[in-house]
Scaffold this motif. Structure first.
Motif, PDB file in Angstrom:
ATOM      1  N   UNK A 123      -0.841   4.337   0.753  1.00 14.33           N
ATOM      2  CA  UNK A 123      -1.322   5.114   1.578  1.00 14.33           C
ATOM      3  C   UNK A 123      -1.334   4.499   2.972  1.00 14.33           C
ATOM      4  N   UNK A 156      -7.586  -7.996  12.685  1.00 12.10           N
ATOM      5  CA  UNK A 156      -8.913  -8.709  13.165  1.00 12.10           C
ATOM      6  C   UNK A 156      -8.848 -10.183  12.497  1.00 12.10           C
ATOM      7  N   UNK A 157      -8.538 -10.110  11.257  1.00 11.35           N
ATOM      8  CA  UNK A 157      -8.553 -11.285  10.508  1.00 11.35           C
ATOM      9  C   UNK A 157      -7.474 -12.306  11.170  1.00 11.35           C
ATOM     10  N   UNK A 211      -6.525 -12.182  14.240  1.00 16.76           N
ATOM     11  CA  UNK A 211      -6.799 -12.785  15.552  1.00 16.76           C
ATOM     12  C   UNK A 211      -7.940 -13.690  15.482  1.00 16.76           C
ATOM     13  N   UNK A 212      -8.913 -13.650  14.525  1.00 17.25           N
ATOM     14  CA  UNK A 212      -9.874 -14.732  14.071  1.00 17.25           C
ATOM     15  C   UNK A 212      -9.265 -15.895  13.931  1.00 17.25           C
ATOM     16  N   UNK A 254      -4.276   7.280   6.129  1.00 22.52           N
ATOM     17  CA  UNK A 254      -5.465   8.031   6.254  1.00 22.52           C
ATOM     18  C   UNK A 254      -6.567   6.987   7.012  1.00 22.52           C
ATOM     19  N   UNK A 255      -7.694   7.560   6.954  1.00 22.02           N
ATOM     20  CA  UNK A 255      -8.843   6.720   7.918  1.00 22.02           C
ATOM     21  C   UNK A 255      -9.102   5.516   7.316  1.00 22.02           C
ATOM     22  N   UNK A 256      -8.961   5.355   5.892  1.00 16.44           N
ATOM     23  CA  UNK A 256      -9.229   3.964   5.088  1.00 16.44           C
ATOM     24  C   UNK A 256      -7.943   3.220   5.356  1.00 16.44           C
ATOM     25  N   UNK A 257      -6.784   3.693   5.616  1.00 13.66           N
ATOM     26  CA  UNK A 257      -5.746   2.808   5.866  1.00 13.66           C
ATOM     27  C   UNK A 257      -5.946   2.227   7.221  1.00 13.66           C
ATOM     28  N   UNK A 268      -8.379   1.694   8.790  1.00 15.81           N
ATOM     29  CA  UNK A 268      -9.556   0.793   8.895  1.00 15.81           C
ATOM     30  C   UNK A 268      -8.999  -0.560   8.349  1.00 15.81           C
ATOM     31  N   UNK A 269      -8.308  -0.459   7.330  1.00 16.12           N
ATOM     32  CA  UNK A 269      -7.747  -1.686   6.302  1.00 16.12           C
ATOM     33  C   UNK A 269      -6.814  -2.553   7.557  1.00 16.12           C
ATOM     34  N   UNK A 309      -8.541  -4.338   9.914  1.00 12.83           N
ATOM     35  CA  UNK A 309      -9.507  -5.561   9.194  1.00 12.83           C
ATOM     36  C   UNK A 309      -8.199  -6.681   9.280  1.00 12.83           C
ATOM     37  N   UNK A 356       0.872  -1.083   0.069  1.00  9.38           N
ATOM     38  CA  UNK A 356      -0.113   0.045   0.126  1.00  9.38           C
ATOM     39  C   UNK A 356       0.884   1.129  -0.106  1.00  9.38           C
TER      40      UNK A 356
END
Lengths: 445, 172
Positions: free
Chosen positions: B61, B76-77, B79-80, B64-67, B69-70, B73, B59
């Motif tokens: 970027x 989280x993935x 950890x799951x 940013x806020x998008x980065x 959140x990604x 994610x 990546x």
């Protein structure tokens, strides 16, 4: 003296008034008479003397005889005494020898009685019936046992000993558990157990017959026993009851699963009903979650085409349909959409958890009420009968067991449900924003 | 050797009654899951981590806020993936003592049944059932303690791995 008296009497009798002439005559007469009388007297005297001599002789003779007889009596008495002594000695001897024999007879009788009781109870008698009856004449009669009877006792004892160590197969009529007789192959294992095609047999000592146990031991023991009937070779595993049937007997008294549940009473049924409800909820929820999970995964694999048949797709649609792409607006929109999706995913879980928690408590309640009943019974009947008490306690514990057996699977299934729904929820909460960002970035290029 | 071992297990099951069998099944399941997790940490997870790091590092970027959140994610993935069977392990651990208790209650019922049939005269029949009643508790407890340790280890390992990953995903 006697003669003088006679003379006086004769004088007095003389007639006083007789004539004087007659007096000479009378005198002569008297003299004559006197001579005659003295003659008679002399004769009598002589006779008496002779008699006396004779008597004295007789007396002497008798005395001599007495002496002889006394001597004889003495001798006989001595002999009698000697004989008596010998008799006493002999009697003593007899008693001594017959005393040992009496003891032996008593022992034989006792052993015969014991063996009779043993044979009556022994499983071997099922194969050779009527053995105990053969011992009855020895055990019950008061007379000396005959040699033949002693032999019988001996051989029966030996037979029982050797048979106790054998595993034998024989044909015999046995009773089914409903009492109907039928002929079948029976395998007897020592004095411990008898097995036939339907399973373990029970020995009835009263009729010397075998009967199929009304309830067979479950699982391995029965399987082993049935295999043993058809076992080849000289070695095969089998389960025996070393108590000669006591444990198997106990088995027929223990209730099966359904009877056990019935012991739990009303509370037991309530627990089971709650368990059934819980299982139904779990089944429905697992199906729903499985479907949702599948669709969410499909959506994850195909992020570009949001569909409204799954929570993730609906969140995408909400976020992508927004007019502005300002992060703050987007975040608020996403939060709202996620909050809408979570409750349907977690529906029913708290109820399952509640049921899992309530079931053991109800079990405890049932146990406590059962104990109360038991103690009421004790206060009525006392502790004299431990069986009464034990039966009540065993019943009381049944509800605890039911509570646990409902709670354990429910807890397990609740954990499955929770973990499944948590996975989906965490995808929605933590990953949806990232995915939306990914889509937006891609669209912008 | 193995035959003797199997025989010993069979004896234990025969002594403890049917519930011990259930505990044994739970034990097999539990330790299979634990082993699976360890193998996952050892072989599968390093590869997955490399892929995620690669995706992040590609990546441009990263601020940013998008980065943000990604990145969230990705974590989280991870950890799951790491936690996947942990809830099951935990529930198996917590079920073990309950199963033991279940076996104990079951054994006690049998004991009181024996008492009801024979009275207090037959101490041997009673003792058999008491030992049958206590064995499941023993088995359940042992399994719970060992399982608790294993599950704690895995939990800590998951946390450490997640932290390590988020450290490596630099957010500028």
């Amino acid at each position: 003296m006697r003669i003088l008296t006679w003379l006086l009497a004769a004088c007095l009798l003389l007639p006083v008034s007789a004539a004087a002439a007659d007096l000479d005559q009378l005198l002569a007469e008297v003299k004559r008479q006197q001579i005659r009388l003295s003659q008679v007297d002399r004769q009598r005297e002589a006779r008496f003397l002779a008699e006396k001599q004779h008597r004295q002789q007789l007396l002497a003779e008798a005395k001599a005889r007495l002496k002889a007889l006394e001597k004889q009596a003495e001798a006989l008495k001595a002999e009698f005494e000697a004989n008596r002594q010998e008799l006493l000695k002999l009697e003593e001897k007899l008693q001594a020898s017959s005393g040992v024999l009496g003891e032996i007879v008593g022992t034989v009788r006792q052993v015969a009685g014991d063996l009779k009781a043993d044979l009556q109870q022994s499983l071997v008698s099922a194969q050779y019936p009527g053995r105990a009856a053969r011992l009855a004449p020895i055990a019950d009669s008061k007379r000396l046992p005959t040699l033949e009877q002693l032999h019988t006792l001996w051989t029966l004892m030996l037979e029982e000993m050797t048979e106790a160590g054998k595993v034998v197969r024989f044909q015999r009529e046995i009773l089914a558990s409903d009492g109907k007789p039928f002929e079948t192959d029976v395998v007897r294992i020592g004095v411990f157990n008898a097995i036939a095609a339907p399973g373990y047999l029970r020995y009835l000592p009263e009729t010397e017959q075998l009967m199929v146990l009304s309830r067979q031991p479950e699982g391995k023991p029965l399987r082993l026993a049935r295999d043993f009937l058809h076992a080849q070779g000289d070695r095969a595993p089998v389960a025996i009851d070393p108590t000669r049937g006591v444990f198997l007997e106990m088995l027929t008294h223990t209730p099966n699963a359904w009877e056990r549940i019935q012991q739990g009473g009303l509370i037991g049924y309530i627990i089971l009903a709650l368990g059934a409800i819980g299982l139904a909820i779990v089944a429905v929820r697992l199906a729903v979650l499985w479907g949702v999970g599948k669709r969410v995964e499909a959506q994850l694999a195909d992020v570009e085409q949001p569909r409204d048949d799954n929570p993730l797709g609906r969140i995408f649609l909400t976020a992508l349909g927004a007019k502005s792409t300002d992060p703050e607006t987007l975040e608020a929109l996403l939060d709202e959409a996620i909050l809408r999706e979570i409750p349907p995913l977690e529906r029913g879980q708290s109820l399952v958890k509640l049921l899992a928690a309530v079931a053991p408590l109800l079990g405890l309640l049932g146990t406590v009420t059962g104990m109360i009943q038991t103690f009421q019974a004790i206060s009525l009947f006392g502790t004299g009968d431990p069986k009464l008490m034990a039966g009540g306690i065993s019943q009381a514990l049944v509800t605890t067991m039911l509570g646990l057996s409902v709670a354990i699977p429910l807890l397990f299934l609740h954990a499955l449900l929770a973990s499944r729904s948590r996975t989906i929820v965490s995808i929605l909460e933590e990953q949806s924003a990232g995915l939306v960002s990914q889509i937006l970035e891609k669209r912008r290029g | 050797m193995t035959m003797a071992w199997i025989e010993a297990v069979n004896d234990f099951i025969a002594q403890g009654g049917p519930v011990v069998k259930l505990i044994l099944v739970a034990a097999v399941l539990l330790w299979t899951l634990v082993t699976e997790r360890y193998l996952f940490f050892l072989w599968v997870y390093p590869r997955l981590r490399r892929q995620w790091l690669q995706r992040w590092n590609q990546r441009r970027d990263k601020h940013s806020w998008y980065a943000l959140k990604i990145r969230e994610r990705l974590i989280s993935e991870a950890r799951l993936q790491l936690r996947r069977t942990l809830p099951l392990i935990k529930i198996l651990v917590s079920l073990s003592p309950l199963l033991g208790l279940f076996g104990t209650v079951n054994g006690m019922i049998h004991m009181f049944d024996a008492l009801a049939v024979f009275g207090t005269g037959n101490a041997r029949a009673m003792a058999t059932h008491i030992s049958q009643a206590t064995l499941p508790t023993l088995a359940g407890m042992t399994q719970a303690i060992a399982g608790l340790y294993a599950s704690q280890r895995i939990e800590r390992r998951v946390e450490a791995a997640t932290r390590h990953l988020s450290d490596q995903l630099h957010f500028e």
